[in-house]
Design a protein around this motif. Sequence first.
Motif, PDB file in Angstrom:
ATOM      1  N   ASN A 207       0.852  -1.201   0.000  1.00 38.45           N
ATOM      2  CA  ASN A 207       0.000   0.000   0.000  1.00 38.45           C
ATOM      3  C   ASN A 207       0.882   1.244   0.000  1.00 38.45           C
ATOM      4  N   LYS A 208       1.229   1.715  -1.173  1.00 37.77           N
ATOM      5  CA  LYS A 208       2.159   2.841  -1.297  1.00 37.77           C
ATOM      6  C   LYS A 208       1.536   4.165  -0.861  1.00 37.77           C
ATOM      7  N   MET A 209       0.202   4.193  -0.649  1.00 41.02           N
ATOM      8  CA  MET A 209      -0.437   5.415  -0.170  1.00 41.02           C
ATOM      9  C   MET A 209      -0.023   5.766   1.253  1.00 41.02           C
ATOM     10  N   LEU A 210       0.558   4.806   1.960  1.00 41.56           N
ATOM     11  CA  LEU A 210       1.052   5.093   3.308  1.00 41.56           C
ATOM     12  C   LEU A 210       2.073   6.228   3.299  1.00 41.56           C
ATOM     13  N   LYS A 211       2.789   6.354   2.200  1.00 41.15           N
ATOM     14  CA  LYS A 211       3.815   7.405   2.097  1.00 41.15           C
ATOM     15  C   LYS A 211       3.307   8.655   1.382  1.00 41.15           C
ATOM     16  N   SER A 212       2.158   8.552   0.729  1.00 36.63           N
ATOM     17  CA  SER A 212       1.714   9.678  -0.105  1.00 36.63           C
ATOM     18  C   SER A 212       0.453  10.363   0.399  1.00 36.63           C
ATOM     19  N   TYR A 213      -0.264   9.734   1.356  1.00 35.04           N
ATOM     20  CA  TYR A 213      -1.531  10.325   1.773  1.00 35.04           C
ATOM     21  C   TYR A 213      -1.525  10.586   3.280  1.00 35.04           C
ATOM     22  N   GLN A 214      -1.746  11.840   3.654  1.00 31.66           N
ATOM     23  CA  GLN A 214      -1.731  12.231   5.064  1.00 31.66           C
ATOM     24  C   GLN A 214      -2.851  11.538   5.826  1.00 31.66           C
ATOM     25  N   ARG A 255      -5.752   3.390  -9.377  1.00 26.39           N
ATOM     26  CA  ARG A 255      -6.216   2.953  -8.052  1.00 26.39           C
ATOM     27  C   ARG A 255      -5.883   3.998  -7.001  1.00 26.39           C
ATOM     28  N   MET A 256      -4.665   4.479  -7.018  1.00 29.70           N
ATOM     29  CA  MET A 256      -4.249   5.472  -6.041  1.00 29.70           C
ATOM     30  C   MET A 256      -5.002   6.786  -6.241  1.00 29.70           C
ATOM     31  N   ASP A 258      -8.001   7.236  -7.543  1.00 28.73           N
ATOM     32  CA  ASP A 258      -9.402   7.093  -7.127  1.00 28.73           C
ATOM     33  C   ASP A 258      -9.531   7.065  -5.603  1.00 28.73           C
ATOM     34  N   ALA A 259      -8.655   6.314  -4.949  1.00 30.62           N
ATOM     35  CA  ALA A 259      -8.711   6.253  -3.487  1.00 30.62           C
ATOM     36  C   ALA A 259      -8.436   7.626  -2.887  1.00 30.62           C
ATOM     37  N   THR A 260      -7.486   8.342  -3.459  1.00 31.18           N
ATOM     38  CA  THR A 260      -7.184   9.693  -2.989  1.00 31.18           C
ATOM     39  C   THR A 260      -8.378  10.619  -3.178  1.00 31.18           C
ATOM     40  N   ALA A 261      -9.034  10.530  -4.333  1.00 33.00           N
ATOM     41  CA  ALA A 261     -10.199  11.374  -4.609  1.00 33.00           C
ATOM     42  C   ALA A 261     -11.337  11.076  -3.627  1.00 33.00           C
ATOM     43  N   LEU A 262     -11.555   9.801  -3.341  1.00 30.55           N
ATOM     44  CA  LEU A 262     -12.616   9.420  -2.400  1.00 30.55           C
ATOM     45  C   LEU A 262     -12.319   9.937  -0.993  1.00 30.55           C
ATOM     46  N   LEU A 263     -11.091   9.718  -0.533  1.00 31.55           N
ATOM     47  CA  LEU A 263     -10.728  10.170   0.813  1.00 31.55           C
ATOM     48  C   LEU A 263     -10.785  11.693   0.909  1.00 31.55           C
ATOM     49  N   ASN A 264     -10.292  12.383  -0.099  1.00 25.44           N
ATOM     50  CA  ASN A 264     -10.357  13.852  -0.105  1.00 25.44           C
ATOM     51  C   ASN A 264     -11.803  14.332  -0.038  1.00 25.44           C
ATOM     52  N   TYR A 265     -12.665  13.672  -0.783  1.00 25.10           N
ATOM     53  CA  TYR A 265     -14.093  14.004  -0.784  1.00 25.10           C
ATOM     54  C   TYR A 265     -14.676  13.822   0.613  1.00 25.10           C
ATOM     55  N   GLY A 266     -14.306  12.737   1.267  1.00 28.91           N
ATOM     56  CA  GLY A 266     -14.809  12.490   2.611  1.00 28.91           C
ATOM     57  C   GLY A 266     -14.375  13.547   3.605  1.00 28.91           C
ATOM     58  N   PHE A 267     -13.093  13.857   3.608  1.00 33.50           N
ATOM     59  CA  PHE A 267     -12.594  14.834   4.580  1.00 33.50           C
ATOM     60  C   PHE A 267     -13.064  16.247   4.265  1.00 33.50           C
ATOM     61  N   ALA A 268     -13.314  16.557   2.994  1.00 34.21           N
ATOM     62  CA  ALA A 268     -13.763  17.896   2.619  1.00 34.21           C
ATOM     63  C   ALA A 268     -15.231  18.134   2.969  1.00 34.21           C
ATOM     64  N   ASN A 269     -16.022  17.070   2.985  1.00 32.99           N
ATOM     65  CA  ASN A 269     -17.467  17.258   3.064  1.00 32.99           C
ATOM     66  C   ASN A 269     -18.134  16.694   4.315  1.00 32.99           C
ATOM     67  N   PHE A 270     -17.380  15.974   5.146  1.00 31.96           N
ATOM     68  CA  PHE A 270     -17.979  15.363   6.327  1.00 31.96           C
ATOM     69  C   PHE A 270     -17.141  15.653   7.562  1.00 31.96           C
ATOM     70  N   ALA A 271     -17.791  15.588   8.710  1.00 29.48           N
ATOM     71  CA  ALA A 271     -17.102  15.828   9.972  1.00 29.48           C
ATOM     72  C   ALA A 271     -17.770  15.015  11.066  1.00 29.48           C
TER      73      ALA A 271
END
Length: 374
Positions: A207-214, A255-256, A258-271
């Motif tokens: 899972n290379k997103m461990l290094k690229s996604y906060q 894959r990366m 799409d997953a980034t777009a989904l996570l960004n969408y979640g953090f931008a629009n939900f709390a």
Amino acid sequence: MKKLLITALIGCMLLVQAAALPEMGALHAKSAALYAANGQMLYEFNADEQLQPASVTKIMTMLLAMEALERGEVTLDTMITGSEYACSMGGTQIWLEPGEQLSLNDMLKAIAVGSANDCAVAVAEHLAGTEAAFVERMNTRAAELGCTGTQFINANGLDGIGQKTMTTARDLALISCELLKHPKILDYTGIWMDTVRGGKFGLANTNKMLKSYQGLTGLKTGYISEAGFCISASAERDGLSIVAVVMAAPTKEDRMADATALLNYGFANFAVYTPPADVLRPVPVKLGKTDTVQPAMESSSLVIEKAKAAELETTLDLPETLTAPVEQGQTIGELTVSSGGETVLRVPLTAAEAVEAKGIGSLFLDFWGGMLGG
């Protein structure tokens, strides 16, 4: 029933920008789902199409292992033996030798970090006797979680002879959310590089997103040619934990993305919103050994759209009184969160403790005490 209205002003914590959620935008994958870790659906795209998950299958294998660990059936020091069958898996593996033993701790590390097919089967055999028996448990557990499009055939996600595991983005999200109820698993899925066999065999996380996604915490990638590139990616920021599932993306990069777009969408629009617990006043109990019972929320925090969070109204629907006996966990009311007249969430309220009914002797004494006191 009595109703109490509390207006919760969230203030600067949540920014209101629009009355409706923005568009997600096009994804590369055939299917996707975004869920809060508490099981709330935040976004879905073609989420009920049955597709192959490849090694994302292992989130169920890890879930059953963590549940067995929690029940005390195994410990992290339990030694797991590689059978001839487990060692014959092929694909990504740590090249277990028949008869070789590793601790469950190292096995979980190899599964979560290195996607080791041999270790997944070895753990399955240890927990259930045979992989086939373990697969029965996998499918039973999936059904219990509300998965309607899932059929596992093995513990690792490889194709079988004339068979293949099928599932959906929605089902993988539900399984992922259940796995996140065991925070210990993040000690494994969040590892970037490590070793097993006393440092002799290196592991690098797929899972290379461990290094690229906060804020990324896990969970599992998957790929075989027929399945395409899949991932269940979990992340947490500002107390909000979410899971993005991507299935059948054409490339690793897609894959990366799409997953980034989904996570960004979640953090931008939900709390995360926590209803004010101080409004949960004790409810009087008639004929009980104690005079009141404290209401409790089944979920202490909820996930809401930021656009609906500027001014929230919390309504409590509780009885004036209850009559003993009251069982611990018994539903006694409901908390409703609304915004602009629209119901956002409903949360059951339960009894925090049991209240036993008074015996005849106590009731008799109460009666005479009341008479004499009068």
